[in-house]
Design a protein around this motif. Structure first.
Motif, short mmCIF file in Angstrom:
data_model
loop_
_atom_site.label_atom_id
_atom_site.label_comp_id
_atom_site.label_asym_id
_atom_site.label_seq_id
_atom_site.Cartn_x
_atom_site.Cartn_y
_atom_site.Cartn_z
N SER A 237 -8.43 -3.43 7.14
CA SER A 237 -7.61 -2.67 6.19
C SER A 237 -6.34 -3.46 5.92
N THR A 238 -5.64 -3.10 4.87
CA THR A 238 -4.39 -3.79 4.57
C THR A 238 -3.36 -3.60 5.68
N PRO A 239 -3.17 -2.39 6.22
CA PRO A 239 -2.25 -2.29 7.38
C PRO A 239 -2.71 -3.16 8.55
N ASP A 240 -4.01 -3.23 8.79
CA ASP A 240 -4.51 -4.12 9.85
C ASP A 240 -4.06 -5.56 9.59
N ARG B 240 -0.28 -6.20 9.95
CA ARG B 240 0.12 -6.29 11.36
C ARG B 240 -0.32 -7.62 11.97
N MET B 241 -1.54 -8.02 11.67
CA MET B 241 -2.03 -9.27 12.25
C MET B 241 -1.24 -10.47 11.72
N ARG B 242 -0.97 -10.47 10.41
CA ARG B 242 -0.21 -11.57 9.82
C ARG B 242 1.16 -11.70 10.48
N ALA B 243 1.70 -10.54 10.92
CA ALA B 243 3.02 -10.55 11.56
C ALA B 243 2.95 -10.85 13.06
N LEU C 4 -2.47 -11.98 -2.42
CA LEU C 4 -1.46 -11.03 -2.86
C LEU C 4 -0.56 -10.61 -1.70
N LEU C 5 -1.15 -10.40 -0.53
CA LEU C 5 -0.34 -10.04 0.64
C LEU C 5 0.66 -11.15 0.93
N ALA C 6 0.19 -12.39 0.86
CA ALA C 6 1.08 -13.52 1.12
C ALA C 6 2.19 -13.60 0.09
N ALA C 7 1.91 -13.14 -1.12
CA ALA C 7 2.88 -13.24 -2.21
C ALA C 7 3.85 -12.06 -2.25
N GLY C 8 3.74 -11.15 -1.29
CA GLY C 8 4.71 -10.06 -1.23
C GLY C 8 4.26 -8.78 -1.91
N ALA C 9 2.99 -8.70 -2.28
CA ALA C 9 2.45 -7.47 -2.85
C ALA C 9 1.51 -6.83 -1.85
N THR C 10 1.59 -5.52 -1.73
CA THR C 10 0.58 -4.80 -0.96
C THR C 10 -0.55 -4.42 -1.90
N VAL C 11 -1.77 -4.71 -1.48
CA VAL C 11 -2.92 -4.25 -2.26
C VAL C 11 -3.89 -3.58 -1.30
N GLU C 12 -4.36 -2.43 -1.67
CA GLU C 12 -5.28 -1.70 -0.81
C GLU C 12 -6.19 -0.84 -1.69
N THR C 13 -7.30 -0.46 -1.13
CA THR C 13 -8.24 0.38 -1.86
C THR C 13 -8.43 1.69 -1.11
N VAL D 287 -1.80 -1.63 -6.20
CA VAL D 287 -0.96 -2.80 -5.97
C VAL D 287 0.49 -2.38 -6.12
N VAL D 288 1.31 -2.80 -5.17
CA VAL D 288 2.73 -2.41 -5.21
C VAL D 288 3.55 -3.50 -4.52
N ALA D 289 4.78 -3.64 -4.95
CA ALA D 289 5.67 -4.61 -4.30
C ALA D 289 5.98 -4.15 -2.87
N GLN D 290 5.92 -5.10 -1.94
CA GLN D 290 6.18 -4.73 -0.54
C GLN D 290 7.64 -4.37 -0.32
N GLU D 291 7.82 -3.27 0.41
CA GLU D 291 9.16 -2.93 0.90
C GLU D 291 9.39 -3.59 2.25
N GLY D 292 10.57 -3.30 2.83
CA GLY D 292 10.92 -3.90 4.12
C GLY D 292 9.85 -3.71 5.18
N ASP D 293 9.34 -2.48 5.30
CA ASP D 293 8.27 -2.22 6.26
C ASP D 293 7.02 -1.85 5.46
N PRO D 294 6.24 -2.84 5.07
CA PRO D 294 5.12 -2.56 4.16
C PRO D 294 4.05 -1.67 4.80
N VAL D 295 3.93 -1.71 6.13
CA VAL D 295 2.94 -0.84 6.77
C VAL D 295 3.35 0.61 6.62
N ALA D 296 4.62 0.89 6.94
CA ALA D 296 5.10 2.27 6.80
C ALA D 296 5.03 2.72 5.34
N GLN D 297 5.35 1.80 4.44
CA GLN D 297 5.28 2.11 3.00
C GLN D 297 3.87 2.53 2.61
#
Lengths: 534, 534
Positions: A86-89, A92-95, A398-407, A456-466
């Motif tokens: 998942s995108t939150p997964d 977290r792993m990327r971090a 997209l994740l690397a570019a600062g956008a959150t994308v999830e389905t 698709v949305v621009a990542q905030e400071g805590d993209p997981v919580a967002q």
């Protein structure tokens, strides 16, 4: 074991990573306000893991079952079995957050070893997370937290159970072990002139056992059915014994217990073999595009196909936004503005006459034309076919570019689909400000269909919580609007509360009763699917 | 309540009772050795019933829930709710044996009244037998014996819950109460241009709730699917609360709990409403006959239709014996001896083109011809259509004439069908000497089919014991040969032990756990479906 391991911090083969085209970067910048600089994932070696909680004697006991070579506690093995996709997964792993890592990875080589592992782990209160392709997008693989009362957590990797056991060409039934990945299953069946026809987005890495445990549905579900339609028999190892189900395609012998195992996500037992309905491999395939003026018109058209036939093998209708975003060349969408793109695919074993590609395509064309569709020819269909498994790679970029994308996805009856569509979009907008929300209908039935959303949305400071805020809002909207919380992603941990609302307290109590009977120590995928007893 | 009550000692409308033709009497006499003089059933008033075990205060408590007019303890009401319509049931009733009668018949008028009845009966340990059309042929309705620890037994007759609740023409979903009889459901739907398409042998009297509870499958299952395919939603009253299932046609939200209610035969709860997939009523119907040289050749042909299509709406292949016996005019079966008769029926809402009767008939004809079939034209199909619901009437006449006639059925995968066919015939011959055993294939799937046997034998002194021996032998043969113990008759009490063997001890423990959770007092249809906890 079949195939190469997947990128631990993202999807698929690292060699296939995609650069974002400048037009996508412009879209992110200008429409979504993505400003963050590219944020690469940490290195695998930098992922922070908790210490191994399992004692040496316990690890020895596991090794006594499967052999020392098949109990892994290496950093890499643990990282590769941490969470799903998942995108939150992935965020977290990327971090470098490996807090959900299992203590060990255990690879059984037979049904008997699985059964024995479950006995040992029940006696020692070791949590067991069955692990197939590792592609869950709903938190189906998240190990229990250290304070959960377990002595430790193992990932039960089914990768060694990777054989085609038998083919019955008369009954068109093939028997597989659960760890076979989908491409390997197709390769093995192709040698017999057969196919499963199951092509979900996760196709390249997911396993047959995982498809069954999570009730997968693929891109060709209109033609080949859902994965649960394909399962005619199952063998399941549980802590209290073995279940062996499926003596006939259909039966009136009581409740269909196969349907209790399908979707059980490793919480009731571990599937150790599957008997699957297979088909003769098609000799002809054709994909095409159609244009509809609005999503409502297109939905009416796919409903007509589902209710009157002929149903194409593949059927996917994008809404206006997905159509606009998805088109590399907007001029291919025909005369009247962008509208909505419908992809129809036809596969057949017959060269002519009833059931042939030509006959079905002509029959469907009559319906689609009557419903206001404009034929676009083969090109959009072939473009879809070419890129059908590429979306998860795009997500990584997209994740690397600062956008959150999830389905996320749901399903409902036809008359309720507009309400569901609006409710989910409103909830996402309310939680995320101005996200880009795309949707398509891609699994149709006579009485209803699924809706599949990409956000698709621009990542905030805590993209997981967002994202978790948005997901919670979408879940609540689906429950309130009367849809099912998932059409083919599964329940895992992300959908567990909404699932409980969907089946109600009596439904939950059934799940708890079955769980308590089959897994009295509660070691199997704890926290997934079944709400804990109050 | 819809419809007239059925003949208490046999089937259907007494006015439609059939005289046995002389040629059948000759067959019975010359080939089966039937010698007994005709033995008419006793009069209804002569049926021996046990005294009403329920106390006046308890009957008053039930009346407090549904109203005094809907708690019946009359001789006639009790007789009419004694047992189902299996041959042993009828033999016992004809002989005046009403020992399995309920103490009272209770007719609730709403879901809430059903729920309240279950609470009262749980508290007072009154056994509850949910009763729809009363057509079970597997002992699904036999009240518990007096020494079972219950204070009494009520038949919960759902006949007052007989409404069509709503129609959703867009989703093609109709919502019904459970007590609607099938002909009334078709009449109600016809007003909307719709049909269920469910036509089992029990069609004229069975109810929708019964179809769901027993996983019925009808004569047009090839075209319209099994009844469990039609159920998209259910409301179920259980002693521990209400289950409301089905937010979408299909879902990945965990195990499909609808499939746990379907086939639960009133042992887990009482279905109080059903949402059913309906179809637009066909505008054209055509039935035809084909001849195959042998049952094996015919089976290969129906397998080809099931696996390649097009599947007719109705498909039924008789074996050599059934073909021979079933033919009033043996010369209609074509040139090469009797062979095997295949009936194919086509229904369609389209006048021409894809999916029309003509297109499907032509497509199927190509397959059937290729597989060695010889077309017989419309007459055999129309003859079958004309007599499709008459067999139970014939049974009554045969029972009166001193012959036992009964049916039993199984299903399996195609490769296993010959073994199943032989095993059942051998078992019946072993138990009965020289019975007449006929068989047909009438429900087909890509991976397998059902086998439906009709057995005729001269009655011995104790015809019930004689049949029970045969049934036990057939059950054992089906279990050993790897088939399912029932394709569409259900489990009831007659198949319970074989069912337990089929799902194994872990499967049984699941059923027991669900039963204990939903029905902790064990009042619901005790003895049916779920083996008692050891």
């Amino acid at each position: 074991m079949s195939g190469e391991p997947m990128l631990w911090s993202g999807w698929g083969d690292p060699a296939l990573a995609r650069e974002l085209p400048e037009q996508v970067r412009a879209l992110l910048r200008d429409f979504l306000g993505v400003r963050a600089p590219d944020a690469p994932a940490v290195g695998l070696e930098s992922v922070r893991l908790p210490p191994v909680a399992l004692s040496e004697p316990l690890l020895g006991a596991l090794a006594g079952v499967v052999g020392p070579a098949y109990v892994l506690t290496s950093h890499e093995a643990r990282v590769r079995h941490t969470r799903g996709k998942s995108t939150p997964d992935l965020l977290r792993m990327r971090a470098g957050d490996g807090s959900a890592a299992p203590d060990a990875v255990v690879l059984p080589g037979s049904h008997e070893e699985v059964a024995e592992l479950l006995r040992v782990c029940s006696a020692e209160r070791v949590a067991v997370i069955p692990f197939g392709g590792g592609t869950s997008v709903v938190g189906g693989l998240t190990a229990a937290t250290p304070d959960s009362g377990f002595t430790g957590v193992v990932a039960l990797d089914l990768g060694r159970l990777d054989r085609l056991l038998s083919v019955d060409p008369e009954s068109l039934v093939a028997s597989f072990e659960p760890g076979v990945r989908a491409p390997e299953a197709e390769r093995l069946l192709a040698a017999h002139g057969l196919t499963l026809g199951h092509f979900p987005q996760s196709f390249e890495y997911a396993t047959l056992g995982g498809f069954a445990a999570a009730r997968s549905s693929g891109q060709a579900s209109a033609g080949y059915g859902r994965f649960d339609d394909m399962v005619v028999g199952l063998t399941v190892a549980t802590p209290t014994g073995t279940l062996d189900l499926g003596r006939a395609p259909k039966s009136a012998a009581g409740p269909d217990l196969r349907q209790l195992v399908l979707g059980s996500e490793g919480a009731f037992g571990v599937i150790t073999s599957l008997r699957l309905r297979v088909r003769r491999a098609p000799e002809e395939r054709r994909y095409e595009g159609w244009r509809f003026g609005t999503f409502a018109e297109g939905t009416a058209a796919v409903r007509a196909l589902a209710q009157e036939g002929p149903l194409p093998t593949v059927l996917r209708l994008s809404d206006e936004t997905e159509t606009m975003i998805g088109l590399a060349k907007p001029d291919t969408i025909g005369s009247g503005g962008s509208g909505c793109l419908l992809i129809a695919g036809y596969e057949s074993t017959r060269a002519s006459g009833w059931g042939s590609v030509a006959a079905r395509q002509a029959g469907a064309a009559a319906v689609l034309s009557r419903m206001g569709g404009e034929p676009l020819g083969a090109e959009p269909g072939e473009a879809w076919e070419h890129g059908r498994f590429s979306a998860p790679y795009l997500r990584d970029s997209l994740l690397a570019a600062g956008a959150t994308v999830e389905t996320l996805e749901t399903a409902g009856f036809w008359a309720n689909l507009p309400r569901l569509y609006d409710a989910v979009r409103l909830a996402l907008a309310g939680a995320l400000g101005s996200p880009l929300v795309m949707c398509h209908v891609s699994h149709v039935y006579e009485t209803g269909a699924s809706l599949y959303f990409t956000v698709v949305v621009a990542q905030e400071g805590d993209p997981v919580a967002q994202w978790e805020r948005a997901k919670e809002a979408a879940n609540a909207a689906i429950v309130t609007a009367g849809g099912t919380i998932t059409h083919h992603h599964g329940v895992g941990r992300e959908h567990r509360d909404a699932y409980a609302a969907e089946v109600g307290p009596v439904g939950v109590s059934i799940l708890q009763a079955v769980k308590a009977r089959l897994d009295p120590a509660g070691i199997l995928n704890p926290g997934a699917l079944v709400p804990p007893t109050a």
